[in-house]
Structure formats: C-alpha cells, structure tokens
Write an enzyme that holds these catalytic residues in place. Structure first.
Site, PDB file in Angstrom:
ATOM      1  N   GLY A  12       0.779  -1.234   0.000  1.00 28.92           N
ATOM      2  CA  GLY A  12       0.000   0.000   0.000  1.00 28.92           C
ATOM      3  C   GLY A  12       0.808   1.279   0.000  1.00 28.92           C
ATOM      4  N   ASN A  14       1.802   3.050  -2.584  1.00 27.78           N
ATOM      5  CA  ASN A  14       1.245   4.032  -3.525  1.00 27.78           C
ATOM      6  C   ASN A  14       0.008   4.699  -2.941  1.00 27.78           C
ATOM      7  OD1 ASN A  14       2.592   4.306  -6.315  1.00 27.78           O
ATOM      8  ND2 ASN A  14       2.717   2.100  -5.876  1.00 27.78           N
ATOM      9  N   LEU A  92      -9.795  -7.044 -13.662  1.00 29.22           N
ATOM     10  CA  LEU A  92     -11.207  -6.676 -13.501  1.00 29.22           C
ATOM     11  C   LEU A  92     -12.040  -7.230 -14.647  1.00 29.22           C
ATOM     12  CD1 LEU A  92     -10.814  -2.935 -12.423  1.00 29.22           C
ATOM     13  CD2 LEU A  92     -10.959  -4.964 -10.978  1.00 29.22           C
ATOM     14  N   HIS A 108       1.842   0.599 -12.949  1.00 27.94           N
ATOM     15  CA  HIS A 108       2.610  -0.619 -13.237  1.00 27.94           C
ATOM     16  C   HIS A 108       4.097  -0.277 -13.257  1.00 27.94           C
ATOM     17  CE1 HIS A 108       3.376  -4.623 -14.756  1.00 27.94           C
ATOM     18  NE2 HIS A 108       4.203  -4.077 -15.624  1.00 27.94           N
ATOM     19  N   LEU A 143      -4.617  -7.107 -19.484  1.00 27.45           N
ATOM     20  CA  LEU A 143      -3.655  -6.892 -18.397  1.00 27.45           C
ATOM     21  C   LEU A 143      -2.696  -5.757 -18.743  1.00 27.45           C
ATOM     22  CD1 LEU A 143      -2.475  -7.942 -15.696  1.00 27.45           C
ATOM     23  CD2 LEU A 143      -1.045  -9.465 -17.056  1.00 27.45           C
ATOM     24  N   ASP A 144      -2.630  -4.752 -17.903  1.00 25.20           N
ATOM     25  CA  ASP A 144      -1.657  -3.649 -18.029  1.00 25.20           C
ATOM     26  C   ASP A 144      -1.668  -3.042 -19.428  1.00 25.20           C
ATOM     27  OD1 ASP A 144      -0.859  -4.148 -15.383  1.00 25.20           O
ATOM     28  OD2 ASP A 144       0.589  -5.650 -16.027  1.00 25.20           O
ATOM     29  N   GLU A 173       6.965   6.102  -8.952  1.00 29.69           N
ATOM     30  CA  GLU A 173       5.544   5.734  -8.868  1.00 29.69           C
ATOM     31  C   GLU A 173       4.811   6.684  -7.930  1.00 29.69           C
ATOM     32  OE1 GLU A 173       4.480   1.611  -8.219  1.00 29.69           O
ATOM     33  OE2 GLU A 173       6.453   0.935  -8.849  1.00 29.69           O
TER      34      GLU A 173
END
Ligand code: GRF
Length: 200
Positions: A12, A14, A92, A108, A143-144, A173
């Site tokens: 966590g 970020n 998702l 990412h 994905l990504d 990030e």
C-alpha cells in the site's frame, strides 16, 4: 471534492503516497474508501492509522464476476468518482470496467508495453534493458494495457538487483500516480485512440 476509491492487495505504499499528497494539499481529492482483497494487506493498517475508511473483501475462492460485484457494491456506497488500483493483484471483469468508463487507473512498474504482468522489475533486469520505469494508465479488460496517462523512466545500473531497481522505480511511482490522478480529475485531457493528450 472528488472522491477516490483505492484498491490494494498488499504493502500500500502508492496508496500512502496519494494520501500524504492529499494531506499536504497537493492533490484536491479525498480517499473515500480503501478496499483490499487480502486481510493481511499492510496498506489496511496504514489506512487505519491515517483515519481512512477501509473494507476488506477477501477474493479467495470467488469467481471474478461474483467478486467484482461485491467490490462495485462497496464502491457504490461511497459515491466514487475515480477508482485507483494500487498494487491490486486482480484483473477486472468487463462488468466492473463498464461501470467506471475511463475512471479506473492503474500503476505498473515498467515502461509499458514492455514487461506487463508479474515481476516487471525482474523481467526488465533479465532482459537487460538500460532504462525502465513506471506507467499510470487507464484500465481496460486486458492486463496492463489501457491508454497511457503518464510514464517516468529510471536508469538500470550495472550493479542493480530487483530490490534496488524496484526502489528507484517506486520513488517515481509515488510521484506520477498523484500527478496522473490530478490530471484525470481535472478533466483537462482528451483520448485519441490510445493517446491521452493533456490540454495545454
Ligand atoms: C507497485 O510496484 C505497483 O506499480 C504494482 O504493485 C506495486 C504495489 O506497491 N502494481 P504498493 O502496494 O503500492 O506499495
């Protein structure tokens, strides 16, 4: 005030960087809910310490549709403007994505489209690239893969390990996720194909 829903699975950091930027006044938003799919996510403790509301919705054993409906129901309770995936280790469903069109972001730890998926930093080292970095993008069903909002590059040094290069990327990030959220919440951008263009 725009309301963020943040989805995590682990550390966590970020999420914490976003929370601290909000507290410092550099991002005009509030974190309405932090949702974790794992009860042992360290980010849940951080959220408690910061007085931010949390929900733990364990995903183990649930199919993706069932799980995503539970997360959507939780987000619905909080009137969310933007969903931020921050180390959320699940894909998702289209059910989820259609509910928040262009309102789901992910971060990412590579310069996408290089090295999607798990262990992006290890993939970059193994490939021998001299530059890597991180990407904030809109989330679609792959994905990504959605349109890229911001990227930051960092060098790969000869004596880097996964840990050292990951730490260098993580600092970026923490900087660009807030910047990307600020841009998207401002609405001052357009999407042309895959290109996200910030208004001048
Ligand atoms: C970050 O490297 C992020 O890019 C990736 O997962 C990691 C999450 O770290 N998606 P944290 O939980 O935010 O500390």
């Amino acid at each position: 005030m725009k309301r963020l829903g943040i989805l995590i699975s682990g550390r966590g950091s970020n999420f914490e960087a976003i929370a601290r930027n909000i507290a410092a006044g550099s991002l005009d938003a509030e974190i309405a809910i932090v949702i974790s799919n794992r009860a042992d996510a360290r980010g849940l403790e951080t959220a408690h310490d910061l007085g931010i509301q949390t929900a733990c919705l364990p995903s183990r054993g649930l199919d993706r549709e069932t799980y995503d409906r539970q997360v959507l129901a939780e987000l619905d309770k909080h009137n969310i403007d933007l969903v931020c995936l921050a180390g959320f280790m699940r894909l998702l469903t289209s059910t989820f994505i259609r509910r928040y069109p262009n309102r789901i972001l992910n971060i990412h730890p590579s310069l996408l489209p290089a090295f999607p998926g798990l262990d992006a930093q290890g993939q970059a080292l193994a490939h021998g690239v001299k530059l890597t970095g991180c990407t904030v993008h809109f989330v679609d069903e792959d994905l990504d893969a959605g349109p890229i909002i911001l990227q930051a590059a960092v060098p790969v040094l000869d004596d880097d390990t996964v840990e050292t290069v990951s730490a260098r990327i993580l600092a970026e990030e923490h900087r660009i996720y807030t910047e990307a959220i600020r841009l998207v919440l401002s609405g001052r951008y357009t999407i042309h194909g895959r290109r996200v263009i910030a208004a001048p």
